[in-house]
Design an enzyme around this catalytic site. Structure first.
Site, short mmCIF file in Angstrom:
data_model
loop_
_atom_site.label_atom_id
_atom_site.label_comp_id
_atom_site.label_asym_id
_atom_site.label_seq_id
_atom_site.Cartn_x
_atom_site.Cartn_y
_atom_site.Cartn_z
N SER A 104 5.52 4.50 1.09
CA SER A 104 4.89 3.42 0.39
C SER A 104 5.08 2.03 1.24
O SER A 104 6.57 2.03 1.63
CB SER A 104 5.42 3.11 -1.15
OG SER A 104 6.69 3.06 -1.07
N VAL A 105 4.75 1.08 1.21
CA VAL A 105 4.88 0.08 1.95
C VAL A 105 4.91 -1.41 1.10
O VAL A 105 4.02 -1.54 -0.05
CB VAL A 105 3.86 -0.28 2.98
CG1 VAL A 105 4.28 -1.32 4.08
CG2 VAL A 105 3.46 1.00 3.91
N ASP A 154 -5.22 9.13 13.80
CA ASP A 154 -5.80 8.80 12.62
C ASP A 154 -6.13 7.39 12.87
O ASP A 154 -6.05 6.71 11.59
CB ASP A 154 -4.54 9.06 11.72
CG ASP A 154 -4.95 8.88 10.16
OD1 ASP A 154 -6.27 8.99 9.96
OD2 ASP A 154 -4.16 8.90 9.45
N GLY A 208 2.19 9.08 3.84
CA GLY A 208 3.94 8.85 4.40
C GLY A 208 4.79 8.26 3.67
O GLY A 208 5.96 8.41 3.77
N GLY A 232 0.85 -1.11 -0.12
CA GLY A 232 0.09 0.01 0.17
C GLY A 232 0.93 1.30 -0.17
O GLY A 232 2.07 1.15 0.18
N ALA A 233 0.25 2.40 -0.13
CA ALA A 233 1.01 3.58 -0.19
C ALA A 233 0.09 4.54 0.48
O ALA A 233 -1.28 4.44 0.36
CB ALA A 233 1.50 3.91 -1.64
N GLY A 234 0.46 5.46 1.02
CA GLY A 234 -0.21 6.79 1.61
C GLY A 234 0.57 7.99 1.69
O GLY A 234 1.48 8.23 0.89
N LYS A 276 8.38 0.25 4.99
CA LYS A 276 7.95 1.39 4.75
C LYS A 276 8.97 2.31 4.19
O LYS A 276 9.79 2.67 5.06
CB LYS A 276 7.01 2.27 5.87
CG LYS A 276 6.27 3.49 5.28
CD LYS A 276 5.24 3.95 6.62
CE LYS A 276 4.61 5.07 6.20
NZ LYS A 276 3.77 5.49 7.14
#
Ligand SMILES: Nc1ncnc2c1ncn2[C@@H]1O[C@H](COP(=O)(O)OP(=O)(O)OP(=O)(O)O)[C@@H](O)[C@H]1O
Length: 841
Positions: A501-502, A611, A499, A495-497, A517
């Site tokens: 990418s993982v 969050d 902050g 995933g990515a967000g 991450k």
């Protein structure tokens, strides 16, 4: 409609066909004006709204020259509709409520289907989850103030688009703080106690409380005060005159002079004086040196804000206070009446992403807020190269040195392991160990279910290194190798967000799988210091916390211009599991209790996550849920301090945001976590969000706020249990004179708290209702939640460390759902989607 939507719809149709399910239950979409958004009600579109697909990052420059930098969110769907966001939202600007933003509520996430049989996934859930984490990196002081406090700055924060309800977020952070505009603060009304302090000891919050109780309070209550209590008729309380001072309290001038002399000498030698022995100060010092500008401590900041807040307007004082009108008739139709009624938003036609909540304010303001403070026992100046100002070079050199010394650290760790089992953080010759803050260590020893061995910070030969417990078992030799020689990438992206990418990686030494991450690079328009702070927040929290329901950080390293955080890997996103629609009620309860357990741990050590959402919960194959993503976490309490450090900024994800976050510049972050946890539970049960954003322009939220004998959201949010606040008194007085448009009607399930609660199982309603109390001061706290009879009765899977290896104790009444790995993480789903769309073309 995007191809993903088509894909999802197809999949849904297949599911429906095979299950014979009633899709009408699951397809609540738009709540147009006049609709309640309840399932089965006329006017509920049964078609899933278009799913925004990923859009490239872009920089938006506003007319005022400020820049918003954001990337799109992605949504995915499993079964019927699966929202998903991976958004970067970084800004140094103040957000303007765009027209799109005003339409949030129109795409109706809503409370709906009763829980019987667990409803299918709502399309509103899909659309609503575009809300992204607002990660705020601005160094601007002050906070982004949403409309309720516009009165202080005429001309700013006027409602845009005439939508009523919440006026726009006011112009700019700078104007809120820099110009001396009064910053409202909720702290005055929050009776929460900080960890390790007694209930009435919260000097920080209570301090401003007293000032908010103005003479009007006395006017009302003064006459009925008990005889032995006299009212103070002035806000100015003068100190009593002291005629003489006992000699033992007199410090001689010589003593003072010699004390300051030795202080000076300490500074000259690079020994810093500890301001606080806090977690954040210890951590902060690893990277930040005292800046001449930052001489005030976080608590001082807080106090300053308190005073400005308490001087300032109270919520109801501002002219633009949001007003609620009961916009639901008996049939549940939302029909606004009266001029102050926020007009129902019109249907959104544009991508939800484009109008999703705008980030604002500086998230870093109160997080790890002690760059100014330094360690007493282990002055960072001894262990970390420091410059006078925080910088990325500090960060780089820290990680570089850390990674090159992991081997040495690991060896030391092995030697210390035995000691650590008895004493979590030990001191040994040659190795200076940063002591864990008091409240963390207390917490660790108090863990009811097993004991957890934390990692530690070691300062050796001028380097500071973190070693997680896992590193203790790792081979020191391997640790000397560069990252790329120790790990190989395997499998797909997770995933990515906002902050970074993982990805999935494998440790070559033992073929163990981890998640890594890679923190994103600094944006051009991002303040260096804030970028560094954001990363160090995640790093420090990740490496310090140790709890089965918090993701464990194995190591963090800086290599080839990349900052990499290696974490234990969890096989599933909780989101994916929820969206599989296969979870039993018992399983949902177990996950919920695990989340709460993680939150309780955080709160007990003075941290708030800020969050919390399904996306930030992962679950392993043993059914253990872990909280991830501490990029928005803040310290709200320092050890030995009773002062609440308020958080600031609209940080979090829209559907999970607590209302006060959107209203107040500063707030206690604990009730915010509590609220978000309740929303998570509602999402797990209903497979959709109760609302898209907690603002009155969101029709569903407006209905939730309705039916409470009160027309003002500000008044509802600032309610206090006892004594009544000034605002409440005003409200009370007002309601005596004029009848509210929002008269309570417990039998009307379309309005008020029952709108949400009636959809949930009966035994959950009491505590969930208390968790979504609009007033943070009245909202229940995590400890009370844990002692709720229903929560206590939940049979939860948990981890025990009663040997070298942690052991999972599974609950008897459920097993945990597992999904195919191709659908377990968002990145895999996206890939699938892309493949499908490519093959269609
Ligand atoms: N330890 C882990 N095990 C499995 N998956 C993980 C792990 N950590 C993160 N992920 C996956 O990567 C995604 C992004 O992680 P994370 O939330 O930490 O990133 P972020 O960039 O901080 O996101 P945000 O936008 O919420 O700030 C998660 O939603 C999850 O799907």
């Amino acid at each position: 409609m995007s191809s993903l939507t088509k894909l999802l719809k197809e999949k849904q149709q297949q599911t429906d066909a095979s299950n014979g399910s009633d899709s009408s239950l699951a397809t609540i979409t738009e709540t147009k004006p006049g609709q309640t958004g309840l399932p089965g009600q006329p006017g509920q579109p049964a078609v899933a709204p278009a799913v925004p697909t990923a859009a490239p990052s872009h920089v938006k420059v506003l007319r005022n020259g400020q820049t918003i930098l954001r990337t799109t969110s992605r949504t995915l769907d499993l079964g019927q509709a699966q929202p998903r966001r991976t958004t970067t939202s970084v800004t140094t600007v103040t957000q303007i409520d765009s027209e799109d933003d005003n339409h949030h509520g129109s795409v109706g996430s809503d409370v709906a289907s009763p829980v019987a049989g667990l409803p299918t996934v709502s399309s509103s859930f899909l659309t609503s989850n575009f809300a992204h984490t607002a990660s705020l990196y601005s160094s601007n002081t002050g906070s982004f103030i949403d409309g309720n406090y516009n009165s202080g700055t005429p001309g700013q924060g006027q409602s845009v688009g005439g939508a009523g309800g919440f006026p726009i977020r006011g112009s700019s952070q700078r104007s809120s703080a820099g110009s001396g505009r009064p910053i409202p603060s909720l702290s005055s009304s929050i009776p929460y106690s900080v960890p390790n302090s007694n209930k009435d000891g919260g000097s920080g919050s209570h301090g401003s409380n007293s000032s908010s109780l103005t003479s009007s309070w006395l006017e009302v209550y003064g006459n009925s005060l008990p005889k032995n209590v006299s009212a103070i008729d002035s806000n100015i309380i003068s100190s009593p005159q002291v005629d003489s001072v006992e000699p033992r309290f007199v410090i001689s001038k010589q003593k003072l002079a010699s004390a300051s002399q030795s202080n000076l000498q300490q500074h000259a030698q690079g020994h810093s004086v500890s301001r606080s022995n806090s977690f954040s100060s210890q951590i902060g010092n690893m990277f930040f040196s005292k800046s001449s500008k930052d001489t005030s401590s976080p608590s001082q900041h807080s106090n300053n804000h308190h005073s400005s807040g308490s001087n300032s307007s109270t919520p109801s004082n501002n002219g633009s206070s949001a007003t609620i009108h009961n916009s639901s008739n008996a049939n549940g139709n939302a029909a606004g009446k009266g001029t102050a009624i926020p007009k129902p938003s019109r249907a959104r036609t544009t991508s939800i992403y484009s109008s999703s909540r705008q980030p604002s304010s500086s998230y870093t303001e109160s997080s790890y807020g002690s760059p100014t403070s330094t360690l007493h026992e282990n002055p960072p100046s001894q262990s970390i190269p420091r410059s006078h100002h925080s910088s990325i070079s500090n960060l780089r050199s820290f990680f570089k040195k850390s990674s090159s010394n992991v081997a040495a650290s690991a060896q030391q760790q092995q030697q210390q392991q035995q000691q650590q089992q008895q004493q979590h953080f030990s001191h040994s010759p040659g190795v200076k160990t940063v002591p864990v803050p008091q409240n963390i260590s207390n917490q660790m020893s108090n863990m009811s279910k097993g004991s957890f061995t934390p990692g530690s910070y070691n300062s050796m030969n001028g380097e500071t290194i973190y070693s997680a417990p896992a590193a203790n078992h790792g081979a020191a030799r391997e640790a000397q190798l560069p990252f790329v020689k120790r790990y190989i990438r395997t499998g797909e992206d997770l995933g990515a967000g906002a902050g970074g990418s993982v990805k999935l990686i494998k440790r070559i030494a033992d073929n163990k799988i981890f998640a890594v991450k890679e923190f994103r690079a600094k944006f051009d328009n991002e303040v260096k210091r804030d970028y560094v702070k954001k990363i160090t927040s995640e790093y420090c929290i990740g490496t310090t916390l140790n709890h089965p329901n918090i993701i464990q950080t194995i190591e963090i390293t800086y290599e080839n211009n990349r900052i990499l955080q290696v974490m234990e890997y969890c096989e599933y996103d909780l989101f994916a599991i929820v969206m599989s629609n296969k979870m039993s009620y018992e399983e949902i309860c177990c996950c919920f209790k695990q989340i709460l357990t993680g939150v309780q741990y955080l709160h007990s050590i003075g941290l708030a996550h800020r969050d919390l959402k399904l996306d930030n919960c992962v679950i392993n194959s043993n059914g253990i849920v872990k909280l991830i993503d501490f990029g928005a976490a803040v310290v709200f309490s320092y050890p030995f301090s009773k002062t609440l450090v308020e958080a600031s900024g609209i940080v979090g994800s829209d559907p999970y945001l607590a209302p006060e976050v959107c209203i107040f510049a500063k707030y206690d972050p604990r009730p915010v976590d509590v609220w978000s946890a309740a929303i998570i539970f509602a999402c797990m049960m209903l497979k959709k969000f109760p609302w898209k954003i907690p603002k009155l322009r969101d029709n569903s939220f407006k209905l939730f706020c309705s039916g409470r004998n009160c027309d003002s959201l500000s008044a509802l949010v600032t309610r206090t249990p006892d004594p009544p606040s000034y605002e409440n008194l005003k409200e009370h007085e007002a309601s005596k004179n004029s009848s509210s448009n929002n008269t309570a009607d417990p039998n009307n399930l379309n309005i008020g708290p029952q709108r949400l609660l009636h959809s949930l199982p009966e035994e959950t309603q009491h505590i969930i209702g208390r968790m979504v109390d609009l007033a943070p001061a009245c909202r229940t706290n995590i400890d009370d939640i844990m002692s709720d009879p229903w929560i206590e009765s939940i049979d939860m899977c948990y981890v025990v460390e009663d040997g070298p290896k942690p052991r999972v104790v599974s609950a008897n009444d459920h097993t945990h759902t597992q999904v195919d790995q191709s659908e377990a993480h968002i990145a895999g789903l996206e890939k699938k989607k892309k493949k499908k769309s490519d093959s269609h073309q």
